[in-house]
Design a protein around this motif. Structure first.
Motif, PDB file in Angstrom:
ATOM      1  N   GLY A 237      -2.060  -0.526  18.078  1.00  0.00           N
ATOM      2  CA  GLY A 237      -1.382  -1.360  19.060  1.00  0.00           C
ATOM      3  C   GLY A 237      -0.308  -2.186  18.396  1.00  0.00           C
ATOM      4  O   GLY A 237       0.119  -1.914  17.259  1.00  0.00           O
ATOM      5  N   GLU A 238       0.138  -3.221  19.096  1.00  0.00           N
ATOM      6  CA  GLU A 238       1.227  -4.049  18.605  1.00  0.00           C
ATOM      7  C   GLU A 238       0.892  -4.715  17.279  1.00  0.00           C
ATOM      8  O   GLU A 238       1.733  -4.790  16.370  1.00  0.00           O
ATOM      9  N   ALA A 239      -0.337  -5.192  17.133  1.00  0.00           N
ATOM     10  CA  ALA A 239      -0.718  -5.878  15.906  1.00  0.00           C
ATOM     11  C   ALA A 239      -0.648  -4.924  14.717  1.00  0.00           C
ATOM     12  O   ALA A 239      -0.131  -5.285  13.646  1.00  0.00           O
ATOM     13  N   LEU A 240      -1.155  -3.703  14.887  1.00  0.00           N
ATOM     14  CA  LEU A 240      -1.123  -2.729  13.792  1.00  0.00           C
ATOM     15  C   LEU A 240       0.314  -2.334  13.456  1.00  0.00           C
ATOM     16  O   LEU A 240       0.671  -2.210  12.277  1.00  0.00           O
ATOM     17  N   ASP A 241       1.148  -2.142  14.467  1.00  0.00           N
ATOM     18  CA  ASP A 241       2.544  -1.793  14.205  1.00  0.00           C
ATOM     19  C   ASP A 241       3.253  -2.910  13.433  1.00  0.00           C
ATOM     20  O   ASP A 241       4.045  -2.650  12.520  1.00  0.00           O
ATOM     21  N   CYS A 242       2.971  -4.134  13.794  1.00  0.00           N
ATOM     22  CA  CYS A 242       3.553  -5.277  13.079  1.00  0.00           C
ATOM     23  C   CYS A 242       3.051  -5.323  11.643  1.00  0.00           C
ATOM     24  O   CYS A 242       3.816  -5.612  10.710  1.00  0.00           O
ATOM     25  N   PHE A 243       1.775  -5.014  11.456  1.00  0.00           N
ATOM     26  CA  PHE A 243       1.151  -5.010  10.138  1.00  0.00           C
ATOM     27  C   PHE A 243       1.810  -3.967   9.232  1.00  0.00           C
ATOM     28  O   PHE A 243       2.214  -4.266   8.104  1.00  0.00           O
ATOM     29  N   VAL A 244       1.932  -2.759   9.721  1.00  0.00           N
ATOM     30  CA  VAL A 244       2.550  -1.691   8.933  1.00  0.00           C
ATOM     31  C   VAL A 244       4.038  -1.977   8.715  1.00  0.00           C
ATOM     32  O   VAL A 244       4.578  -1.769   7.625  1.00  0.00           O
ATOM     33  N   GLY A 245       4.695  -2.500   9.754  1.00  0.00           N
ATOM     34  CA  GLY A 245       6.109  -2.819   9.623  1.00  0.00           C
ATOM     35  C   GLY A 245       6.379  -3.865   8.557  1.00  0.00           C
ATOM     36  O   GLY A 245       7.434  -3.847   7.902  1.00  0.00           O
ATOM     37  N   ALA A 246       5.446  -4.781   8.345  1.00  0.00           N
ATOM     38  CA  ALA A 246       5.615  -5.785   7.294  1.00  0.00           C
ATOM     39  C   ALA A 246       5.729  -5.113   5.935  1.00  0.00           C
ATOM     40  O   ALA A 246       6.593  -5.465   5.117  1.00  0.00           O
ATOM     41  N   TYR A 247       4.881  -4.133   5.681  1.00  0.00           N
ATOM     42  CA  TYR A 247       4.911  -3.444   4.390  1.00  0.00           C
ATOM     43  C   TYR A 247       6.109  -2.513   4.268  1.00  0.00           C
ATOM     44  O   TYR A 247       6.741  -2.438   3.205  1.00  0.00           O
ATOM     45  N   SER A 248       6.434  -1.797   5.335  1.00  0.00           N
ATOM     46  CA  SER A 248       7.564  -0.872   5.240  1.00  0.00           C
ATOM     47  C   SER A 248       8.867  -1.627   5.003  1.00  0.00           C
ATOM     48  O   SER A 248       9.733  -1.171   4.237  1.00  0.00           O
ATOM     49  N   THR A 249       9.024  -2.792   5.617  1.00  0.00           N
ATOM     50  CA  THR A 249      10.223  -3.601   5.396  1.00  0.00           C
ATOM     51  C   THR A 249      10.268  -4.115   3.962  1.00  0.00           C
ATOM     52  O   THR A 249      11.318  -4.078   3.294  1.00  0.00           O
ATOM     53  N   ALA A 250       9.121  -4.612   3.461  1.00  0.00           N
ATOM     54  CA  ALA A 250       9.081  -5.122   2.086  1.00  0.00           C
ATOM     55  C   ALA A 250       9.338  -4.017   1.070  1.00  0.00           C
ATOM     56  O   ALA A 250       9.977  -4.256   0.039  1.00  0.00           O
ATOM     57  N   TYR A 251       8.875  -2.797   1.368  1.00  0.00           N
ATOM     58  CA  TYR A 251       9.061  -1.682   0.439  1.00  0.00           C
ATOM     59  C   TYR A 251      10.413  -1.005   0.611  1.00  0.00           C
ATOM     60  O   TYR A 251      10.795  -0.162  -0.190  1.00  0.00           O
ATOM     61  N   GLY A 252      11.131  -1.330   1.686  1.00  0.00           N
ATOM     62  CA  GLY A 252      12.424  -0.711   1.934  1.00  0.00           C
ATOM     63  C   GLY A 252      12.320   0.745   2.331  1.00  0.00           C
ATOM     64  O   GLY A 252      13.148   1.571   1.919  1.00  0.00           O
ATOM     65  N   THR A 253      11.320   1.061   3.150  1.00  0.00           N
ATOM     66  CA  THR A 253      11.140   2.446   3.573  1.00  0.00           C
ATOM     67  C   THR A 253      10.835   2.485   5.066  1.00  0.00           C
ATOM     68  O   THR A 253      10.647   1.450   5.702  1.00  0.00           O
ATOM     69  N   ARG A 254      10.782   3.691   5.635  1.00  0.00           N
ATOM     70  CA  ARG A 254      10.529   3.832   7.056  1.00  0.00           C
ATOM     71  C   ARG A 254       9.036   3.919   7.333  1.00  0.00           C
ATOM     72  O   ARG A 254       8.259   4.337   6.493  1.00  0.00           O
ATOM     73  N   ASP A 255       8.686   3.515   8.541  1.00  0.00           N
ATOM     74  CA  ASP A 255       7.301   3.606   8.998  1.00  0.00           C
ATOM     75  C   ASP A 255       7.077   5.011   9.540  1.00  0.00           C
ATOM     76  O   ASP A 255       7.475   5.344  10.663  1.00  0.00           O
ATOM     77  N   THR A 256       6.453   5.855   8.733  1.00  0.00           N
ATOM     78  CA  THR A 256       6.171   7.235   9.122  1.00  0.00           C
ATOM     79  C   THR A 256       4.667   7.484   8.990  1.00  0.00           C
ATOM     80  O   THR A 256       3.951   6.691   8.348  1.00  0.00           O
ATOM     81  N   PRO A 257       4.161   8.586   9.571  1.00  0.00           N
ATOM     82  CA  PRO A 257       2.733   8.902   9.387  1.00  0.00           C
ATOM     83  C   PRO A 257       2.358   9.015   7.916  1.00  0.00           C
ATOM     84  O   PRO A 257       1.272   8.573   7.512  1.00  0.00           O
ATOM     85  N   GLY A 258       3.256   9.597   7.107  1.00  0.00           N
ATOM     86  CA  GLY A 258       2.969   9.708   5.678  1.00  0.00           C
ATOM     87  C   GLY A 258       2.878   8.343   5.012  1.00  0.00           C
ATOM     88  O   GLY A 258       2.010   8.112   4.159  1.00  0.00           O
ATOM     89  N   PHE A 259       3.786   7.438   5.402  1.00  0.00           N
ATOM     90  CA  PHE A 259       3.741   6.095   4.829  1.00  0.00           C
ATOM     91  C   PHE A 259       2.449   5.393   5.226  1.00  0.00           C
ATOM     92  O   PHE A 259       1.829   4.700   4.407  1.00  0.00           O
ATOM     93  N   ARG A 260       2.012   5.576   6.456  1.00  0.00           N
ATOM     94  CA  ARG A 260       0.770   4.931   6.914  1.00  0.00           C
ATOM     95  C   ARG A 260      -0.439   5.454   6.145  1.00  0.00           C
ATOM     96  O   ARG A 260      -1.337   4.677   5.793  1.00  0.00           O
TER      97      ARG A 260
END
Length: 312
Positions: A237-260
């Motif tokens: 849900g929204e909380a999980l998307d925000c959680f993953v987005g925090a890491y993808s932004t810090a790492y400078g990469t896209r939020d993809t299934p592989g990244f998750r």
């Protein structure tokens, strides 16, 4: 009430009219709070008619617990007397609040010692003896400052500490006193079982990227707090998307299934601070109430949701 005097008063008469002792009048006079207008040829003090109202005001302020310096500021404020009085009363209320908090903490600590089994009393006495009354959160803040990435912006550090360091409850139960003392002991020593407790995100992102990460994680934890309070199972849900987005932004990469999938593995392998967050929950939650979400419990909820999603 006796009529106001229309002429000079002797020290005895002034004391009698104000309902205080001669010694008290002399003390305030010698301290400059109650100026005398003259002295007789025999050296006896004489006071003007206004001295009675001034002495009554001094007595009232003293009954409220104000000290001589605060009373002097009120009396010398002139046209700003009302503002000076407000400041003095506010300061006294703050001091009194601190004293009451200390007394409530000591009461809960005494009940903790009284109610525990005799064989545990020595250990609990040593434990609660390491914290003040009320206790300081400085040791907890020092623990986290050493844990955070170096050179992280001060504003980001402050925001993180506000979320990670629990404030001692104003009216604690004995169990909350015990939990805070254990928390203090935990942070006073090295992180148990780990020589490097920082998560991998600290080693991946620079200080500014880490600041962005923690700000976004705080938002994700707040979002996760809603289903946590309702007792809902971890889910996407929204909380999980925000959680993953925090890491993808810090790492400078896209939020993809592989990244998750990679993130789930990385976070699962990170060092744990579960004991810290368990104690925080005990500190901030009154006995018998539903545990309040903490950043630790929110993180676990989100990681469980992420693990389930990537496994599916």
């Amino acid at each position: 009430m006796p009529a106001a005097p229309d002429g000079p008063l002797g020290i005895g008469e002034l004391a009698e009219r104000a309902g205080v002792t001669v010694k008290t009048v002399r003390f305030y006079s010698d301290g400059g709070l109650l100026p005398e207008t003259a002295r007789t040829t025999g050296g006896h003090r004489r006071y003007g008619p206004e001295a009675l109202d001034r002495l009554r005001l001094i007595r009232s302020l003293r009954s409220l617990g104000l000290g001589v310096p605060e009373i002097r500021r009120v009396l010398d404020a002139g046209d700003d007397a009302d503002r000076a009085l407000e400041d003095a009363v506010a300061g006294q209320l703050r001091a009194l609040g601190g004293q009451l908090a200390a007394l409530r903490w000591r009461e809960a600590a005494l009940r903790l010692v009284r109610e525990c089994p005799p064989e545990q009393r020595a250990g609990r006495l040593r434990l609660i003896g390491t914290v003040g009354a009320p206790p300081s959160t400085a040791p907890l803040a020092r623990f986290w400052r050493a844990w955070l990435p170096p050179r992280m912006p001060s504003r980001a550090v402050t925001a993180f500490l506000d979320a990670a360091v629990p404030q001692p409850p104003a009216d604690p139960a004995p169990a909350q006193v015990l939990a805070f003392a254990r928390l203090n002991a935990l942070t006073a020593g090295p992180c148990p079982g780990h020589t490097r407790p920082q998560p991998a995100a600290h080693r991946t992102a620079d200080s500014r990227a880490a600041a962005v990460l923690y700000a976004a994680l705080a938002e994700a934890y707040e979002l996760a707090g809603v289903p946590l309070r309702r007792g809902r199972a971890p889910a996407a849900g929204e909380a999980l998307d925000c959680f993953v987005g925090a890491y993808s932004t810090a790492y400078g990469t896209r939020d993809t299934p592989g990244f998750r999938r990679a993130l789930a593995r990385e976070l699962a392998a990170d060092p744990r601070l579960d004991q810290y967050w368990d104690l925080v929950a005990e500190v901030v939650t009154p006995p018998g109430a539903r545990p309040e979400p903490t950043p630790g419990t929110a993180h676990d909820w989100l990681l469980t949701a992420l693990t389930a999603q990537t496994a599916a």
